[in-house]
Design a protein around this motif. Structure first.
Motif, mmCIF file in Angstrom:
data_model
loop_
_atom_site.group_PDB
_atom_site.id
_atom_site.type_symbol
_atom_site.label_atom_id
_atom_site.label_comp_id
_atom_site.label_asym_id
_atom_site.label_seq_id
_atom_site.Cartn_x
_atom_site.Cartn_y
_atom_site.Cartn_z
ATOM 1 N N TYR A 1 0.839 -1.203 0.000
ATOM 2 C CA TYR A 1 0.000 0.000 0.000
ATOM 3 C C TYR A 1 0.877 1.257 0.000
ATOM 4 O O TYR A 1 0.626 2.194 -0.752
ATOM 5 C CB TYR A 1 -0.940 0.001 1.213
ATOM 6 N N VAL A 2 1.901 1.278 0.827
ATOM 7 C CA VAL A 2 2.808 2.424 0.901
ATOM 8 C C VAL A 2 3.526 2.612 -0.435
ATOM 9 O O VAL A 2 3.668 3.736 -0.923
ATOM 10 C CB VAL A 2 3.811 2.275 2.063
ATOM 11 N N GLY A 3 3.966 1.520 -1.031
ATOM 12 C CA GLY A 3 4.607 1.608 -2.344
ATOM 13 C C GLY A 3 3.682 2.204 -3.385
ATOM 14 O O GLY A 3 4.103 3.053 -4.194
ATOM 15 N N LEU A 4 2.422 1.785 -3.360
ATOM 16 C CA LEU A 4 1.440 2.359 -4.284
ATOM 17 C C LEU A 4 1.197 3.840 -3.992
ATOM 18 O O LEU A 4 1.012 4.637 -4.918
ATOM 19 C CB LEU A 4 0.128 1.570 -4.222
ATOM 20 N N GLU A 5 1.221 4.213 -2.716
ATOM 21 C CA GLU A 5 1.079 5.631 -2.365
ATOM 22 C C GLU A 5 2.218 6.452 -2.972
ATOM 23 O O GLU A 5 1.995 7.554 -3.464
ATOM 24 C CB GLU A 5 1.054 5.839 -0.848
#
Length: 144
Positions: A123-127
Protein backbone atom coordinates in the motif's frame (compact mmCIF):
# COMPACT_ATOMS: atom_id res chain seq x y z
CA UNK A 1 -5.57 22.30 -24.38
CA UNK A 2 -8.40 24.26 -22.75
CA UNK A 3 -6.49 26.29 -20.16
CA UNK A 4 -9.43 26.75 -17.80
CA UNK A 5 -10.13 23.02 -17.56
CA UNK A 6 -6.41 22.26 -17.33
CA UNK A 7 -5.94 24.80 -14.52
CA UNK A 8 -8.94 23.43 -12.62
CA UNK A 9 -7.66 19.86 -13.08
CA UNK A 10 -4.24 20.97 -11.86
CA UNK A 11 -5.74 22.59 -8.78
CA UNK A 12 -7.78 19.50 -7.89
CA UNK A 13 -4.73 17.32 -8.53
CA UNK A 14 -2.61 19.32 -6.09
CA UNK A 15 -5.34 19.28 -3.43
CA UNK A 16 -5.57 15.50 -3.89
CA UNK A 17 -1.78 15.29 -3.58
CA UNK A 18 -1.81 17.38 -0.41
CA UNK A 19 -4.40 15.14 1.21
CA UNK A 20 -2.44 11.98 0.40
CA UNK A 21 0.81 13.46 1.70
CA UNK A 22 -0.79 14.80 4.88
CA UNK A 23 -2.69 11.66 5.78
CA UNK A 24 -0.59 8.80 4.44
CA UNK A 25 2.84 10.17 5.22
CA UNK A 26 2.19 12.41 8.22
CA UNK A 27 -0.95 11.51 10.17
CA UNK A 28 -0.81 7.73 9.76
CA UNK A 29 2.64 7.14 11.23
CA UNK A 30 2.42 9.88 13.86
CA UNK A 31 -0.83 8.74 15.46
CA UNK A 32 0.89 5.63 16.83
CA UNK A 33 3.45 7.82 18.62
CA UNK A 34 0.86 9.85 20.52
CA UNK A 35 0.68 9.15 24.25
CA UNK A 36 -1.98 6.63 25.15
CA UNK A 37 -2.70 5.52 21.59
CA UNK A 38 -2.64 1.75 21.50
CA UNK A 39 -2.42 -0.27 18.30
CA UNK A 40 -6.17 -1.07 18.35
CA UNK A 41 -7.07 2.59 18.92
CA UNK A 42 -4.67 3.70 16.17
CA UNK A 43 -6.10 1.11 13.78
CA UNK A 44 -9.65 2.23 14.55
CA UNK A 45 -8.75 5.85 13.89
CA UNK A 46 -6.81 4.89 10.78
CA UNK A 47 -9.71 2.96 9.32
CA UNK A 48 -12.02 5.94 9.70
CA UNK A 49 -9.48 8.40 8.32
CA UNK A 50 -8.52 6.24 5.33
CA UNK A 51 -12.14 5.43 4.53
CA UNK A 52 -12.83 9.18 4.35
CA UNK A 53 -9.62 9.86 2.41
CA UNK A 54 -10.39 7.16 -0.13
CA UNK A 55 -13.91 8.48 -0.65
CA UNK A 56 -12.58 11.98 -1.27
CA UNK A 57 -9.85 10.55 -3.52
CA UNK A 58 -12.45 8.72 -5.61
CA UNK A 59 -14.40 11.96 -6.06
CA UNK A 60 -11.21 13.85 -6.95
CA UNK A 61 -10.23 11.14 -9.44
CA UNK A 62 -13.58 11.42 -11.21
CA UNK A 63 -13.32 15.23 -11.25
CA UNK A 64 -9.75 15.16 -12.59
CA UNK A 65 -10.67 12.60 -15.25
CA UNK A 66 -13.62 14.75 -16.38
CA UNK A 67 -11.58 17.97 -16.41
CA UNK A 68 -8.65 16.39 -18.22
CA UNK A 69 -11.04 14.92 -20.80
CA UNK A 70 -12.61 18.33 -21.46
CA UNK A 71 -9.27 20.09 -21.56
CA UNK A 72 -8.15 18.58 -24.87
CA UNK A 73 -5.43 16.69 -23.02
CA UNK A 74 -1.89 15.86 -23.99
CA UNK A 75 -0.75 12.24 -24.04
CA UNK A 76 1.23 12.88 -20.85
CA UNK A 77 -1.85 14.23 -19.05
CA UNK A 78 -3.91 11.22 -20.10
CA UNK A 79 -1.20 8.73 -19.07
CA UNK A 80 -0.58 10.36 -15.68
CA UNK A 81 -4.30 10.63 -14.96
CA UNK A 82 -4.65 6.94 -15.81
CA UNK A 83 -1.75 5.99 -13.52
CA UNK A 84 -3.11 7.95 -10.55
CA UNK A 85 -6.63 6.58 -11.02
CA UNK A 86 -5.42 3.01 -11.60
CA UNK A 87 -3.27 3.07 -8.47
CA UNK A 88 -6.28 4.26 -6.46
CA UNK A 89 -8.44 1.47 -7.88
CA UNK A 90 -5.79 -1.16 -7.05
CA UNK A 91 -5.52 0.21 -3.52
CA UNK A 92 -9.28 0.11 -3.01
CA UNK A 93 -9.99 -3.23 -4.67
CA UNK A 94 -6.89 -5.34 -4.04
CA UNK A 95 -5.02 -3.88 -1.07
CA UNK A 96 -7.58 -2.41 1.32
CA UNK A 97 -9.58 -5.67 1.82
CA UNK A 98 -6.58 -7.62 3.22
CA UNK A 99 -5.62 -4.62 5.36
CA UNK A 100 -9.19 -4.45 6.67
CA UNK A 101 -9.11 -8.17 7.52
CA UNK A 102 -5.87 -7.65 9.44
CA UNK A 103 -7.23 -4.69 11.38
CA UNK A 104 -10.48 -6.61 12.05
CA UNK A 105 -8.44 -9.38 13.67
CA UNK A 106 -6.47 -6.93 15.82
CA UNK A 107 -9.62 -5.03 16.81
CA UNK A 108 -11.19 -8.37 17.79
CA UNK A 109 -8.38 -8.81 20.31
CA UNK A 110 -5.81 -10.84 18.43
CA UNK A 111 -2.12 -10.05 18.93
CA UNK A 112 -0.94 -7.46 16.36
CA UNK A 113 2.44 -9.23 16.13
CA UNK A 114 0.65 -12.33 14.80
CA UNK A 115 -0.92 -10.33 11.99
CA UNK A 116 2.07 -8.58 10.45
CA UNK A 117 1.55 -8.21 6.74
CA UNK A 118 3.64 -7.15 3.77
CA UNK A 119 0.40 -5.87 2.21
CA UNK A 120 0.86 -2.66 4.19
CA UNK A 121 4.22 -2.12 2.50
CA UNK A 122 2.56 -2.69 -0.88
CA UNK A 123 0.00 0.00 0.00
CA UNK A 124 2.81 2.42 0.90
CA UNK A 125 4.61 1.61 -2.34
CA UNK A 126 1.44 2.36 -4.28
CA UNK A 127 1.08 5.63 -2.36
CA UNK A 128 4.57 6.61 -3.50
CA UNK A 129 3.70 5.82 -7.13
CA UNK A 130 0.44 7.79 -6.80
CA UNK A 131 2.26 10.78 -5.27
CA UNK A 132 4.79 10.79 -8.12
CA UNK A 133 1.99 10.57 -10.70
CA UNK A 134 0.03 13.40 -9.05
CA UNK A 135 3.09 15.67 -8.86
CA UNK A 136 3.88 15.05 -12.52
CA UNK A 137 0.23 15.42 -13.56
CA UNK A 138 -0.19 18.69 -11.70
CA UNK A 139 2.96 20.08 -13.30
CA UNK A 140 1.88 18.98 -16.79
CA UNK A 141 -1.57 20.50 -16.34
CA UNK A 142 -0.34 23.82 -14.95
CA UNK A 143 2.38 24.14 -17.59
CA UNK A 144 -0.33 24.63 -20.23
Amino acid sequence: MNTTSAAAAGAVTFVWLGMVLAISFLEAPLKFRAPGVTIPIGLGIGRLVFRALNLVEAVFAVVVIALVATAGPTAAAVALTAVAAAVLVVQLVAVRPPLNRRSDAVLAGEDPAEHRSSVHLFYVGLEIVKVAALIALGCVLLAR
